[in-house]
Design a protein around this motif. Structure first.
Motif, short mmCIF file in Angstrom:
data_model
loop_
_atom_site.label_atom_id
_atom_site.label_comp_id
_atom_site.label_asym_id
_atom_site.label_seq_id
_atom_site.Cartn_x
_atom_site.Cartn_y
_atom_site.Cartn_z
N ASP A 41 44.42 43.62 25.87
CA ASP A 41 45.43 42.70 25.31
C ASP A 41 46.75 43.21 25.62
N LEU A 42 47.60 42.35 26.47
CA LEU A 42 48.79 42.81 27.07
C LEU A 42 49.77 41.95 26.89
N THR A 43 51.18 42.50 26.75
CA THR A 43 52.27 41.73 26.71
C THR A 43 52.51 40.97 27.97
N ASN A 44 53.46 40.16 28.05
CA ASN A 44 53.56 39.53 29.42
C ASN A 44 55.14 39.32 29.59
N PRO A 45 55.72 39.99 30.56
CA PRO A 45 55.11 40.98 31.47
C PRO A 45 54.87 42.29 30.77
N ALA A 46 53.93 42.97 31.32
CA ALA A 46 53.59 44.37 31.05
C ALA A 46 53.70 45.52 31.97
N ASN A 47 54.35 46.58 31.41
CA ASN A 47 54.37 47.92 32.38
C ASN A 47 53.29 48.73 31.93
N ILE A 48 52.38 49.12 32.69
CA ILE A 48 51.20 49.87 32.29
C ILE A 48 50.97 51.03 33.30
N LEU A 49 50.27 52.21 32.67
CA LEU A 49 49.76 53.23 33.48
C LEU A 49 48.35 53.64 33.40
N ASP A 50 47.83 53.73 34.58
CA ASP A 50 46.63 54.15 34.91
C ASP A 50 46.10 55.69 34.96
N THR A 64 45.58 41.37 39.22
CA THR A 64 45.11 39.94 39.61
C THR A 64 45.00 39.30 38.34
N GLU A 65 44.39 39.62 37.16
CA GLU A 65 44.35 39.20 35.90
C GLU A 65 45.72 38.78 35.26
N PHE A 66 46.73 39.58 35.53
CA PHE A 66 48.09 39.44 34.88
C PHE A 66 49.12 39.40 35.89
N PRO A 67 49.56 38.25 36.41
CA PRO A 67 50.30 38.04 37.73
C PRO A 67 51.60 38.73 37.18
N GLN A 68 52.27 38.93 36.34
CA GLN A 68 53.69 39.48 36.18
C GLN A 68 53.51 41.03 35.56
N LEU A 69 52.38 41.47 35.64
CA LEU A 69 52.12 42.88 35.33
C LEU A 69 52.78 43.81 36.32
N ARG A 70 53.56 44.78 35.74
CA ARG A 70 53.88 46.03 36.73
C ARG A 70 53.08 47.34 36.23
N GLY A 71 52.31 48.00 37.27
CA GLY A 71 51.60 49.14 37.00
C GLY A 71 51.73 50.36 37.63
N THR A 72 51.57 51.44 36.94
CA THR A 72 51.64 52.92 37.90
C THR A 72 50.32 53.53 37.84
N GLY A 73 49.91 53.92 38.87
CA GLY A 73 48.66 54.59 39.08
C GLY A 73 48.91 56.18 39.18
N LEU A 74 48.21 57.00 38.42
CA LEU A 74 48.55 58.54 38.70
C LEU A 74 47.44 59.25 38.88
N ASP A 75 47.05 60.00 39.85
CA ASP A 75 45.91 60.80 40.02
C ASP A 75 46.23 62.18 40.37
N LEU A 76 45.30 63.23 40.27
CA LEU A 76 45.61 64.67 40.48
C LEU A 76 45.41 64.77 42.14
N CYS A 89 47.30 45.62 47.37
CA CYS A 89 47.65 44.38 47.96
C CYS A 89 48.79 43.93 46.88
N HIS A 90 49.21 44.51 45.84
CA HIS A 90 50.11 44.26 44.97
C HIS A 90 51.49 44.86 44.89
N HIS A 91 51.71 45.54 46.02
CA HIS A 91 52.94 46.26 46.01
C HIS A 91 53.95 45.40 46.17
N PRO A 92 55.13 45.38 45.62
CA PRO A 92 55.63 46.45 44.80
C PRO A 92 55.27 46.53 43.40
N ARG A 93 54.76 45.64 42.87
CA ARG A 93 54.31 45.43 41.45
C ARG A 93 53.37 46.72 41.27
N LEU A 94 52.61 47.25 42.09
CA LEU A 94 51.85 48.75 41.72
C LEU A 94 52.23 49.76 42.54
N ILE A 95 52.36 50.89 42.07
CA ILE A 95 52.75 52.08 42.61
C ILE A 95 51.92 52.99 42.31
#
Length: 204
Positions: A41-50, A64-76, A89-95
């Motif tokens: 359950d996300l706000t619209n638009p949402a800023n999320i972290l994975d 893809t599910e939430f077209p206005q979503l902005r997201g950041t992925g972090l990995d070691l 394929c969602h740059h710049p919404r995803l970094i």
């Protein structure tokens, strides 16, 4: 000791990165991601972290599910981050960024939701990770923790696998650690076999 632990984990996942999306675990994770979305359950638009984003498959699905979503992925793993950027394929919404879950390079209350899928079992300092998740979550935001669990509340089992030692936590243990970090447990949902989704909320 901690630095050596993280370095070893990083080396292992760096070596897996180029073929990770073709390995059986990746197919398994994609099935988990599909079931996870039923509870998101996300706000619209949402800023999320994975956290522990790997090659970025969950963020791609969420975007893809939430077209206005902005997201950041972090990995070691720098190689995992590289693969995620190549398939983004969602740059710049995803970094996608390289970093440690125990010391997140983000400001307080920056994200509406945080996700962590089959990564929590790898953390040497799970309490510190939860403290950081709580810090970067906006009040009212949710933390979606997906990982293997067990039913015995007495002691968390530790297993040795190819990526080093991993540790599993019961639903009750998750709740205790979440409460200590200032997060309230909303509910638990089994997604696939022993894979449990625990949803936490940061109080307003």
């Amino acid at each position: 000791m901690i630095n050596n632990f993280l370095s070893n984990k990083k080396l292992i996942f760096d070596s897996w990165a180029s073929s990770y999306d073709w390995l059986f675990p990746s197919v398994f994770y994609q099935a988990i991601h599909k079931r996870l979305l039923e509870y998101v359950d996300l706000t619209n638009p949402a800023n999320i972290l994975d956290l522990g984003c790997g090659t970025g498959r969950l963020l791609q699905r969420l975007a893809t599910e939430f077209p206005q979503l902005r997201g950041t992925g972090l990995d070691l793993s720098s190689n995992m981050v590289r693969q995620a950027r190549l398939s983004n394929c969602h740059h710049p919404r995803l970094i996608f960024l390289e970093g440690k879950a125990e010391s997140l390079p983000f400001s307080n209350g920056q994200f509406d939701a945080v996700f962590n899928t089959i990564s929590f079992l790898h953390y040497r300092e799970p309490e510190q990770v939860l403290n950081e998740v709580s810090r970067v979550l906006f009040p009212g935001g949710n933390f979606y923790l997906v990982d293997f669990t067990f039913t015995n509340n007495q002691e968390s089992p530790i297993l040795s696998i190819a990526s080093g030692s991993v540790k599993f936590y019961s639903p009750h243990q998750r709740e205790i650690m979440g409460t200590s970090a200032g997060l309230s447990c909303v509910n638990h949902y089994y997604l696939l076999g022993p894979v449990l989704l625990t949803i936490f909320s940061k109080p307003i």
